[in-house]
Design a protein around this motif. Structure first.
Motif, PDB file in Angstrom:
ATOM      1  N   THR A  26      42.538  49.812  36.298  1.00 60.50           N
ATOM      2  CA  THR A  26      41.116  49.054  36.314  1.00 60.50           C
ATOM      3  C   THR A  26      40.341  49.376  35.089  1.00 60.50           C
ATOM      4  N   ASP A  72      36.789  35.402  38.317  1.00 59.54           N
ATOM      5  CA  ASP A  72      38.142  35.125  37.623  1.00 59.54           C
ATOM      6  C   ASP A  72      39.083  35.516  38.101  1.00 59.54           C
ATOM      7  N   ARG A  73      40.214  34.841  37.888  1.00 61.19           N
ATOM      8  CA  ARG A  73      41.536  35.587  38.360  1.00 61.19           C
ATOM      9  C   ARG A  73      42.775  34.910  37.527  1.00 61.19           C
ATOM     10  N   SER A  91      35.603  40.849  38.463  1.00 60.25           N
ATOM     11  CA  SER A  91      34.451  40.711  39.124  1.00 60.25           C
ATOM     12  C   SER A  91      33.405  41.398  38.680  1.00 60.25           C
ATOM     13  N   ILE A 143      42.343  40.561  38.237  1.00 59.73           N
ATOM     14  CA  ILE A 143      40.991  40.045  39.007  1.00 59.73           C
ATOM     15  C   ILE A 143      39.785  40.626  38.236  1.00 59.73           C
ATOM     16  N   GLU A 148      40.767  44.424  37.311  1.00 62.50           N
ATOM     17  CA  GLU A 148      41.411  45.458  38.266  1.00 62.50           C
ATOM     18  C   GLU A 148      42.914  44.550  38.279  1.00 62.50           C
ATOM     19  N   LYS A 183      31.477  40.600  43.296  1.00 62.38           N
ATOM     20  CA  LYS A 183      32.020  39.363  43.372  1.00 62.38           C
ATOM     21  C   LYS A 183      32.905  38.840  42.486  1.00 62.38           C
ATOM     22  N   GLU A 184      34.145  38.492  42.872  1.00 62.02           N
ATOM     23  CA  GLU A 184      35.196  37.869  41.969  1.00 62.02           C
ATOM     24  C   GLU A 184      34.788  36.548  41.246  1.00 62.02           C
TER      25      GLU A 184
END
Length: 141
Positions: A113, A57-58, A50, A48, A124, A54-55
């Motif tokens: 992380t 991309d994944r 951020s 993830i 993360e 704020k997220e």
């Protein structure tokens, strides 16, 4: 002189107790490393990314993940180049002054992380396995 006094006071069981305590001190290391190895070999993990909390991309990380690079621009005159390959991901390059995220290198295990504080960018790794919510807390009266 001191050694002679210690030798007089030394007993066989003292040595047995000391050796047992040394062996037991490594037990947590063995347990935690086995636990992390099991999690890393399951169905894969999710990275993830951020920016400023704020997220953005994944990515799924598994053996089939192809080599990929993506550039993020978290602010004016700021950039981070993220590289992923297989089950690992890293910050390949950025223009922050301290380069901590770049020096962190590859991460691949759940809980790891990589953080670039000047750009507020966080990568993360989380497990792809569903979390069992029932076992989180046990309250007894």
């Amino acid at each position: 002189m001191i050694w002679k006094e210690l030798k007089k006071q030394w007993r066989f069981m003292d040595g047995v107790v000391i050796i047992c305590l040394i062996i037991l001190s490594f037990a947590p290391l063995v347990v935690f490393s086995l636990n992390q190895t099991d999690e890393a070999t399951k169905e894969g993990n999710i990275a993830i990314i951020s920016i400023d909390g704020k997220e953005v991309d994944r990515f799924e990380l598994n053996e089939k993940t192809k080599h990929k690079e993506k550039t993020y621009y978290p602010g004016k005159d700021k950039y981070n180049i993220i590289e992923m390959e297989g089950t690992k991901i890293r910050v390949k390059e950025d223009n922050s002054p301290d380069q901590i995220a770049v020096r962190t290198g590859w991460i691949s295990k759940p809980g790891q992380t990589s953080i670039c504080l000047p750009h507020k960018l966080v990568i993360e790794i989380v497990s792809n396995e569903p979390v069992d919510e029932e076992d989180d807390m046990i309250i007894t009266y």
